[in-house]
Design an enzyme around this catalytic site. Structure first.
Site, PDB file in Angstrom:
ATOM      1  N   HIS A 263       8.018  -8.325  21.865  1.00  0.00           N
ATOM      2  CA  HIS A 263       7.978  -6.857  21.832  1.00  0.00           C
ATOM      3  C   HIS A 263       9.349  -6.238  22.133  1.00  0.00           C
ATOM      4  O   HIS A 263       9.994  -6.575  23.119  1.00  0.00           O
ATOM      5  CB  HIS A 263       6.949  -6.341  22.845  1.00  0.00           C
ATOM      6  N   HIS A 300       3.762   0.038  31.370  1.00  0.00           N
ATOM      7  CA  HIS A 300       5.103   0.280  31.875  1.00  0.00           C
ATOM      8  C   HIS A 300       5.168   1.573  32.681  1.00  0.00           C
ATOM      9  O   HIS A 300       4.367   2.485  32.498  1.00  0.00           O
ATOM     10  CB  HIS A 300       6.168   0.262  30.780  1.00  0.00           C
ATOM     11  N   ASP A 306       9.789  11.377  31.849  1.00  0.00           N
ATOM     12  CA  ASP A 306       8.541  11.790  31.206  1.00  0.00           C
ATOM     13  C   ASP A 306       8.581  11.325  29.758  1.00  0.00           C
ATOM     14  O   ASP A 306       9.610  11.427  29.091  1.00  0.00           O
ATOM     15  CB  ASP A 306       8.405  13.320  31.239  1.00  0.00           C
ATOM     16  N   HIS A 336       1.677   3.723  32.636  1.00  0.00           N
ATOM     17  CA  HIS A 336       0.702   3.902  31.550  1.00  0.00           C
ATOM     18  C   HIS A 336       0.805   2.674  30.649  1.00  0.00           C
ATOM     19  O   HIS A 336       1.703   1.849  30.807  1.00  0.00           O
ATOM     20  CB  HIS A 336       0.970   5.194  30.776  1.00  0.00           C
TER      21      HIS A 336
HETATM   22 FE   LIG Z   1       5.123   4.443  26.890  1.00  0.00          FE
END
Ligand SMILES: [Fe+2]
Length: 385
Positions: A263, A300, A306, A336
């Site tokens: 990834h 992560h 933000d 999240h």
């Molecule tokens: Fe993200």
């Protein structure tokens, strides 16, 4: 844009006599940024660009803040923003901090009766729906689905739409927006490893030169006010210019994705940078090809930025329930990640058709009242089994 562009007629030497057919002088204007230190353009006008005739209404367009200090993840349903006739009135700020504003707009009509100038911010307009022509004092740019239009602060413009069905995702940036420095060499040329090159960047090639006198309304945005200024000459009266500071277009479809065996992190998708936020393009691409790879992103926590993702098209592998036009806000301070089942579901997939624009801000974003009108208030619990 950090490469040189020339359009129309200019004299061979800057700051020298450049005369009209009748023998009178053209009016030169140096249009600079960051004092005299940033990018600039030298333009030549039929009339003095300083002829203010009247200053009329002044009114605030500062967004109303609903949540100034937010730690809740949100999903906003962007296509629920109602279409409005007027371009400026249609712009709804949903997220904002002192560096940038993230805006959704569904304008139905072209800017026929006025010109617009944003002195606060560079504007990055992503065209989600619609076609038309951006008309500026420094030339015109045709646009269509997938285009980013970059309008440096202070450029006077109008926008013409071909139909009433338009959807825009706009970032206003009080910091200059550039292509990432790590993609460029010390002369500014885009390097071989960059996901786009100069050929992908469309510069204005069509210059409108009007030599009319009369009354021309420019709506000027300054410190979150709109000030209606009437000028005595047509704002598009440039016969030629050269320099580095001009509007340009770049299509998200021309972004060449960088892939790997495992990834790849979001910076491989980076398209623009400022010193206050980055903009990334997630485009259709092959997935990771390590035999044990997991294409879905890991959980992560960017503890100090933000993350705003605007979903444009395709199937979004890491989420179960997002649609085109949705925005997710994952605020700094909490982790999240993929929704339940999304990680397993991604294994064995070889490619994605997703198309999305991400804005990661280094300062926290405030949520506006306009955003709360289209908010999914239960999204923050959507990671529960
Ligand atoms: Fe993200």
């Amino acid at each position: 844009m950090p490469f040189y562009h020339k359009l129309g007629r200019i004299p061979p030497k800057r700051h020298t006599q450049f005369r009209k057919p009748d023998g009178s002088l053209y009016y030169e204007q140096l249009f600079g940024t960051i004092g005299f230190d940033g990018m600039s353009t030298n333009s030549y006008h039929e009339q003095r660009p300083t002829q203010v005739k009247a200053i009329k209404n002044q009114y605030s367009v500062a967004p109303k803040i609903a949540k100034a200090n937010n730690i809740k993840s949100y999903r906003f349903k962007g296509f629920q923003v109602k279409p409005e006739n007027d371009f400026l009135e249609s712009r709804k700020t949903v997220l904002i901090n002192s560096d940038c504003a993230i805006i959704l707009a569904a304008p139905k009509q072209s800017t026929n009766s006025y010109f617009f100038k944003n002195t606060d911010a560079d504007e990055l307009i992503f065209i989600h729906k619609g076609t038309g022509k951006l008309r500026t004092m420094l030339g015109n740019l045709d646009f269509k689905y997938g285009d980013y239009l970059l309008i440096p602060r202070g450029i006077i413009y109008k926008i013409d739409f071909d139909t009433e069905d338009n959807r825009l995702f706009i970032v206003e940036s009080r910091r200059p927006i550039y292509t990432p420095k790590r993609y460029r060499n010390w002369f500014g040329q885009l390097l071989e490893h960059a996901p786009f090159c100069e050929r992908d960047i469309r510069r204005p090639e069509e210059l409108e030169t009007n030599n009319e006198s009369g009354e021309f309304l420019i709506k000027v945005k300054k410190q979150d006010d709109i000030i209606e200024m009437v000028y005595a000459s047509h704002p598009f009266d440039v016969v030629g210019y050269d320099g580095y500071n001009y509007p340009y277009a770049f299509s998200i479809h021309d972004f060449e994705p960088i892939t790997g065996r495992i990834h790849q992190p979001p910076p491989v998708h980076q398209t623009f940078e400022t010193d206050a936020f980055v903009v990334c393009s997630f485009v259709p691409r092959l997935y990771d090809y390590h035999p044990q790879s997991i294409p879905a992103p890991y959980n992560h926590s960017n503890i100090d930025s933000d993350e705003v993702l605007y979903y444009v098209d395709g199937d979004f592998m890491s989420r179960n329930d997002v649609e085109a036009g949705h925005i997710s806000l994952h605020p700094a301070g909490i982790p999240h990640g993929p929704h339940p089942g999304a990680t397993e579901r991604s294994i064995g997939k070889t490619e994605t058709e997703e198309l999305a624009v991400m804005v990661d801000t280094f300062k926290p974003l405030m949520v506006t009242e306009e955003a709360m009108k289209i908010a999914d208030d239960s999204y923050h619990t959507s990671w529960l089994d």
